[in-house]
Design an enzyme around this catalytic site. Structure first.
Site, PDB file in Angstrom:
ATOM      1  N   CYS A  41       0.814  -1.232   0.000  1.00  0.00           N
ATOM      2  CA  CYS A  41       0.000   0.000   0.000  1.00  0.00           C
ATOM      3  C   CYS A  41       0.844   1.278   0.000  1.00  0.00           C
ATOM      4  O   CYS A  41       0.308   2.373  -0.188  1.00  0.00           O
ATOM      5  CB  CYS A  41      -0.944   0.003   1.197  1.00  0.00           C
ATOM      6  SG  CYS A  41      -1.917  -1.493   1.312  1.00  0.00           S
ATOM      7  N   HIS A  96      -2.940   6.891   3.260  1.00  0.00           N
ATOM      8  CA  HIS A  96      -3.427   5.606   2.759  1.00  0.00           C
ATOM      9  C   HIS A  96      -4.787   5.346   3.402  1.00  0.00           C
ATOM     10  O   HIS A  96      -4.990   5.559   4.592  1.00  0.00           O
ATOM     11  CB  HIS A  96      -2.424   4.504   3.108  1.00  0.00           C
ATOM     12  CG  HIS A  96      -2.945   3.135   2.843  1.00  0.00           C
ATOM     13  ND1 HIS A  96      -3.577   2.817   1.662  1.00  0.00           N
ATOM     14  CD2 HIS A  96      -2.939   2.002   3.598  1.00  0.00           C
ATOM     15  CE1 HIS A  96      -3.946   1.541   1.702  1.00  0.00           C
ATOM     16  NE2 HIS A  96      -3.573   1.029   2.865  1.00  0.00           N
ATOM     17  N   ASN A 133     -10.309  -0.234   1.152  1.00  0.00           N
ATOM     18  CA  ASN A 133      -8.853  -0.140   1.043  1.00  0.00           C
ATOM     19  C   ASN A 133      -8.431  -0.684  -0.321  1.00  0.00           C
ATOM     20  O   ASN A 133      -8.541  -1.880  -0.562  1.00  0.00           O
ATOM     21  CB  ASN A 133      -8.223  -0.942   2.189  1.00  0.00           C
ATOM     22  CG  ASN A 133      -6.703  -0.945   2.136  1.00  0.00           C
ATOM     23  OD1 ASN A 133      -6.102  -0.534   1.150  1.00  0.00           O
ATOM     24  ND2 ASN A 133      -6.091  -1.442   3.204  1.00  0.00           N
TER      25      ASN A 133
END
Ligand code: UT7
Length: 309
Positions: free
Chosen positions: A109, A234, A264
């Site tokens: 990520c 993030h 996500n």
């Protein structure tokens, strides 16, 4: 020093909307639990990295008003490539009709921010147009019977074109790429298996590394937390963002979020949140913008930039 500035931004989301209510049909969970613990209401599922990444890249190129043949480099961040090889970036290069070098990077990520950092160094070294794509299709590696992970992830893509900033004070001011390999087992996906995660511990470490990476890029640029106009973190969990903002002493209102509707999306989450913030008018010319990502590895990356060309 030549700084890289973002001149084009594009995004794409997975095909199908999957709401918390949809998940509650098959899992022992509820919309209330998911919203309270994560901030996520729905996510998008479906599409390949080539399709979503290519779509986002085309929009970014159009916005930058450049032709794919003018690109010097394509960097594609993904931890869920369509194939072991060739790289997603090679396929996107072909789809766009570009002729430059292309490679994938996997920093989970944190990968998009790693990509921005690499683009900055290539532009400092003389390149003129670098395309950075963040794309992930985590739904393919999600166990839809596991309520501890199925509620979190979605598919998406985001892309930016970076070019030398016209004004001296615009563009990337400082970057940081970090790794804490001792935490590698907290979040893993083995070949042929699904995502496995120690959620609580990822949460704890995530807040810590986000804060230290952010403080580092601020110090490197000689700026304070109070100078930051927008944070693009993030998009894993709203509570993680909340805790990090508190520790950084930056008002929560300055954090861009998109996780409510995307979940996500790993490499795509920062450009998706950036797009959302830009369309809401939350980022303007001259603003100091902080990108900060963390993920499996445990990887972490931050980039500080002054918005505009
Ligand atoms: O890109 C990085 C990716 N990963 C992350 O960022 C993950 C970071 N961690 C998190 O986001 C959170 O830890 C989660 C959202 C995964 C979990 O939230 P939590 O507040 O840490 O909950 P927990 O794991 O401590 O679980 C609390 C309770 C447990 O029940 P008991 O043991 O208290 O009876 C779980 O079994 O909630 C239960 N639970 C659920 N209940 C309803 C776990 N998942 C669910 C669920 N629905 N989906």
């Amino acid at each position: 020093m030549t700084r890289a500035a973002i001149t084009g931004l594009g995004t794409a989301r997975g095909h199908k909307v999957v709401t918390n209510h949809d998940l509650a049909q098959t899992l022992d969970t509820s919309d209330e639990w998911i919203v309270e613990r994560t901030g996520i209401h729905e996510r998008r599922v479906g599409g390949s990295c080539l399709e979503l990444g290519g779509q986002a890249a085309k929009i970014a190129l159009k916005q930058a008003e450049i032709d794919a043949t003018e690109l010097d480099l394509i960097i594609c961040s993904t931890c869920t490539p369509d194939q072991v090889f060739p790289a997603v970036s090679n396929r996107i290069q072909n789809e766009l009709g570009a002729s430059c070098g292309a490679f994938d990077l996997n920093a989970a990520c944190s990968g998009f921010t790693y990509g921005v950092s690499l683009a900055q160094s290539q532009i400092t070294a003389g390149m003129e147009r670098v395309l950075v794509i963040g794309v992930d299709t985590l739904s393919r590696f999600t166990d839809w019977d596991d309520r501890s992970t199925a509620i979190l992830f979605g598919d998406g893509a985001g892309a930016v074109v970076l070019e030398p900033a016209i004004r001296d004070d615009r563009g990337v001011l400082s970057t940081y790429m970090g790794s804490e390999g001792r935490f590698a087992d907290l979040l893993i996906c083995d070949f042929g298996d699904y995502i496995k995660m120690d959620g609580k511990e990822v949460f704890r470490q995530a807040v810590r590394v986000m804060v230290s990476a952010s403080q580092r890029v601020l110090a490197d640029a000689g700026l304070e937390a109070s100078d930051v106009a927008a944070v693009i973190p993030h998009q894993a969990n709203f509570r993680i963002i909340e805790s990090a903002m508190k520790r950084l002493d930056i008002p929560l209102e300055k954090a861009a979020t998109v996780l409510e509707t995307t979940g996500n999306t790993s490499s795509a989450s920062i450009p998706l949140a950036m797009d959302e913030a830009v369309s809401k008018g939350a980022i303007n010319d001259g603003d100091v913008v902080l990108l900060v990502g963390f993920g499996a590895g445990m990887s972490v990356a931050a980039a500080l930039l002054r918005w505009g060309q």
